[in-house]
Design a protein around this motif. Structure first.
Motif, PDB file in Angstrom:
ATOM      1  N   MET A 199       0.829  -1.208   0.000  1.00  0.00           N
ATOM      2  CA  MET A 199       0.000   0.000   0.000  1.00  0.00           C
ATOM      3  C   MET A 199       0.863   1.257   0.000  1.00  0.00           C
ATOM      4  O   MET A 199       0.569   2.226  -0.715  1.00  0.00           O
ATOM      5  CB  MET A 199      -0.928  -0.019   1.212  1.00  0.00           C
ATOM      6  CG  MET A 199      -1.962  -1.138   1.193  1.00  0.00           C
ATOM      7  SD  MET A 199      -2.864  -1.289   2.748  1.00  0.00           S
ATOM      8  CE  MET A 199      -3.734   0.281   2.785  1.00  0.00           C
ATOM      9  N   ALA A 200       1.935   1.240   0.788  1.00  0.00           N
ATOM     10  CA  ALA A 200       2.829   2.405   0.833  1.00  0.00           C
ATOM     11  C   ALA A 200       3.518   2.614  -0.508  1.00  0.00           C
ATOM     12  O   ALA A 200       3.675   3.760  -0.972  1.00  0.00           O
ATOM     13  CB  ALA A 200       3.864   2.217   1.939  1.00  0.00           C
ATOM     14  N   LYS A 206      11.963  -2.065  -6.531  1.00  0.00           N
ATOM     15  CA  LYS A 206      12.761  -0.852  -6.295  1.00  0.00           C
ATOM     16  C   LYS A 206      12.089   0.044  -5.254  1.00  0.00           C
ATOM     17  O   LYS A 206      12.759   0.636  -4.404  1.00  0.00           O
ATOM     18  CB  LYS A 206      12.926  -0.080  -7.607  1.00  0.00           C
ATOM     19  CG  LYS A 206      13.800  -0.777  -8.642  1.00  0.00           C
ATOM     20  CD  LYS A 206      13.866   0.046  -9.929  1.00  0.00           C
ATOM     21  CE  LYS A 206      14.686  -0.657 -10.996  1.00  0.00           C
ATOM     22  NZ  LYS A 206      14.713   0.114 -12.270  1.00  0.00           N
ATOM     23  N   THR A 207      10.768   0.131  -5.358  1.00  0.00           N
ATOM     24  CA  THR A 207      10.046   0.970  -4.401  1.00  0.00           C
ATOM     25  C   THR A 207      10.127   0.394  -2.996  1.00  0.00           C
ATOM     26  O   THR A 207      10.277   1.130  -2.018  1.00  0.00           O
ATOM     27  CB  THR A 207       8.572   1.122  -4.825  1.00  0.00           C
ATOM     28  OG1 THR A 207       8.516   1.530  -6.196  1.00  0.00           O
ATOM     29  CG2 THR A 207       7.866   2.162  -3.977  1.00  0.00           C
ATOM     30  N   ILE A 219      11.625   2.328   0.211  1.00  0.00           N
ATOM     31  CA  ILE A 219      10.887   2.522   1.467  1.00  0.00           C
ATOM     32  C   ILE A 219      11.716   2.029   2.644  1.00  0.00           C
ATOM     33  O   ILE A 219      11.795   2.684   3.693  1.00  0.00           O
ATOM     34  CB  ILE A 219       9.538   1.791   1.408  1.00  0.00           C
ATOM     35  CG1 ILE A 219       8.611   2.452   0.382  1.00  0.00           C
ATOM     36  CG2 ILE A 219       8.865   1.783   2.783  1.00  0.00           C
ATOM     37  CD1 ILE A 219       7.314   1.705   0.163  1.00  0.00           C
ATOM     38  N   LEU A 220      12.359   0.866   2.465  1.00  0.00           N
ATOM     39  CA  LEU A 220      13.201   0.324   3.539  1.00  0.00           C
ATOM     40  C   LEU A 220      14.387   1.249   3.812  1.00  0.00           C
ATOM     41  O   LEU A 220      14.786   1.418   4.972  1.00  0.00           O
ATOM     42  CB  LEU A 220      13.685  -1.084   3.161  1.00  0.00           C
ATOM     43  CG  LEU A 220      12.594  -2.162   3.099  1.00  0.00           C
ATOM     44  CD1 LEU A 220      13.178  -3.480   2.619  1.00  0.00           C
ATOM     45  CD2 LEU A 220      11.934  -2.347   4.467  1.00  0.00           C
ATOM     46  N   CYS A 221      14.927   1.838   2.753  1.00  0.00           N
ATOM     47  CA  CYS A 221      16.028   2.791   2.940  1.00  0.00           C
ATOM     48  C   CYS A 221      15.556   4.018   3.714  1.00  0.00           C
ATOM     49  O   CYS A 221      16.274   4.553   4.566  1.00  0.00           O
ATOM     50  CB  CYS A 221      16.600   3.207   1.589  1.00  0.00           C
ATOM     51  SG  CYS A 221      17.599   1.923   0.784  1.00  0.00           S
ATOM     52  N   PRO A 268      17.294   7.757  -9.538  1.00  0.00           N
ATOM     53  CA  PRO A 268      16.548   8.122  -8.336  1.00  0.00           C
ATOM     54  C   PRO A 268      15.202   7.436  -8.303  1.00  0.00           C
ATOM     55  O   PRO A 268      14.615   7.163  -9.336  1.00  0.00           O
ATOM     56  CB  PRO A 268      16.389   9.641  -8.466  1.00  0.00           C
ATOM     57  CG  PRO A 268      16.508   9.905  -9.917  1.00  0.00           C
ATOM     58  CD  PRO A 268      17.462   8.906 -10.453  1.00  0.00           C
ATOM     59  N   PRO A 269      14.678   7.140  -7.120  1.00  0.00           N
ATOM     60  CA  PRO A 269      13.401   6.464  -7.007  1.00  0.00           C
ATOM     61  C   PRO A 269      12.254   7.351  -7.469  1.00  0.00           C
ATOM     62  O   PRO A 269      12.360   8.565  -7.478  1.00  0.00           O
ATOM     63  CB  PRO A 269      13.277   6.165  -5.503  1.00  0.00           C
ATOM     64  CG  PRO A 269      14.133   7.196  -4.848  1.00  0.00           C
ATOM     65  CD  PRO A 269      15.247   7.470  -5.791  1.00  0.00           C
ATOM     66  N   ALA A 270      11.129   6.678  -7.834  1.00  0.00           N
ATOM     67  CA  ALA A 270       9.980   7.405  -8.369  1.00  0.00           C
ATOM     68  C   ALA A 270       9.023   7.842  -7.281  1.00  0.00           C
ATOM     69  O   ALA A 270       7.894   8.185  -7.545  1.00  0.00           O
ATOM     70  CB  ALA A 270       9.246   6.527  -9.374  1.00  0.00           C
ATOM     71  N   PHE A 271       9.470   7.845  -6.042  1.00  0.00           N
ATOM     72  CA  PHE A 271       8.599   8.258  -4.957  1.00  0.00           C
ATOM     73  C   PHE A 271       9.331   9.265  -4.094  1.00  0.00           C
ATOM     74  O   PHE A 271      10.544   9.401  -4.161  1.00  0.00           O
ATOM     75  CB  PHE A 271       8.176   7.050  -4.118  1.00  0.00           C
ATOM     76  CG  PHE A 271       9.327   6.327  -3.488  1.00  0.00           C
ATOM     77  CD1 PHE A 271       9.979   5.327  -4.182  1.00  0.00           C
ATOM     78  CD2 PHE A 271       9.770   6.665  -2.224  1.00  0.00           C
ATOM     79  CE1 PHE A 271      11.052   4.666  -3.609  1.00  0.00           C
ATOM     80  CE2 PHE A 271      10.846   6.011  -1.653  1.00  0.00           C
ATOM     81  CZ  PHE A 271      11.477   5.006  -2.353  1.00  0.00           C
TER      82      PHE A 271
END
Length: 351
Positions: free
Chosen positions: A61-62, A310-311, A315-317, A330-333
């Protein structure tokens, strides 16, 4: 004849003062009075799985909320599926904390709530899968990757799904139980009406067949169209993306059908045969299989979708206080403290 009429009148008399144990004894379902090693092992493993289910689906969900690549109707529905699985994890945890010797202390209200939570999670999952099937059929037949449905309509659809689920969960406790007809009591769920179990199982099994028929038609259509799209690279790439997304959704549907069919067949046999079905001897195993379904979907997303993986890592990072600077892209969030966003014209692709 008079004796039979007298017996029938007793079984059809409403007596709401009967407690939960009365119904368990009526159908011959044993409730242990002392804790055993097996009880501790079952509850311990069950609660552990529930915690994993809740955390894994929170991650899904996140990911869908934070990553703009997933801001499309199909992913909102998959996010709602994760919410249904998360709710199922909470429902199973409540079941684990109100089973075994604890069952003796339950009031009828508490017992009905325990069952209603399971019913709501199943109904929400089935209704959500039906919505996904309709959305995929609409978009693929019109040769689109994503539906043009507005966010307001998607939100309204999600609200309707949960409203339907809540209504179905409240049906047994409000009017379709066996408190006024004791000869209709189920052996798996002693306060539930056997007629309700038949209705419940048949309705869900029919929903499975409808979804399977819908996806079969979609795959036939996609295969037919792909023959003509092979001449154009852009159309072929689009078709491959559609097929990959369909494969992932079909895996989710297949896992759901495999995990829930044994339990629904058990309920159907219990409704039709009652004690002769001997459902109590294997219903716990069916419940364990059904519980595993809520853990399978996040695994499917992780294995099938590179962007989702990747997401998850991003999130864990974020949770670990790192910003993922070592990544080439770079991440998309948005991570707290970051301002990275992919261009809007880039779309997620399941592989």
């Amino acid at each position: 004849t008079s004796h039979q009429n007298q017996k029938s009148s007793v079984f059809n008399t409403c007596n709401h003062t009967n407690d939960v144990l009365f119904f368990y004894n009526l159908v011959g379902k044993k409730v242990s009075s002392e804790w055993t090693t097996r009880d501790f092992v079952v509850i311990g493993l069950g609660l552990t799985v529930c915690v994993i289910v809740v955390l894994a689906n929170l991650m899904v969900m996140a990911a869908i909320f934070m990553n703009r690549r997933f801001h499309f109707p199909i992913y909102y529905l998959l996010g709602n599926m994760a919410a249904a699985d998360l709710f199922a994890g909470i429902a199973y945890a409540n079941l684990m904390l109100n089973t075994g010797p604890w069952t003796r202390a339950l009031t009828k209200k508490q017992w009905y709530i325990r069952g209603a939570l399971i019913d709501i999670s199943l109904t929400a999952s089935v209704a959500n899968l039906l919505a996904v099937a309709v959305e995929r059929h609409q978009t693929i037949v019109t040769m689109q990757l994503h539906s043009n449905m507005t966010k307001r309509r998607v939100l309204l659809l999600i609200v309707c799904i949960w409203a339907t689920a809540i209504v179905m969960g409240l049906v047994p406790s409000t009017f379709w139980n066996c408190e006024c007809r004791l000869d209709d009591c189920s052996t798996v769920a002693p306060l539930y009406s056997r007629r309700f179990l038949i209705f419940w199982a048949v309705l869900n099994l029919l929903s499975f067949f409808v979804m399977l028929a819908t996806y079969t038609h979609i795959f036939i259509y996609v295969r037919y169209q792909s023959r003509y799209a092979s001449r154009h690279t852009s159309e072929l790439r689009h078709g491959q993306t559609v097929v990959n997304l369909m494969k992932t959704i079909s895996m989710v549907l297949g896992a759901f059908v495999i995990c829930w069919t044994p339990g629904l067949v058990t309920l159907l046999l219990d409704g039709l045969l009652g004690k002769d079905s001997h459902a109590n001897s294997y219903e716990k195993y069916c419940l364990v299989i059904a519980e595993c379904n809520s853990l399978v979907n996040p695994i499917i997303y992780s294995l099938r979708d590179d962007e989702m993986r990747k997401t998850f890592r991003g999130i864990l990072c974020c949770l670990c206080g790192r910003r993922g600077r070592r990544q080439k892209e770079p991440p998309a969030f948005l991570c707290p403290g970051n301002s990275w966003l992919y261009p809007k014209d880039r779309r997620p692709g399941l592989v």
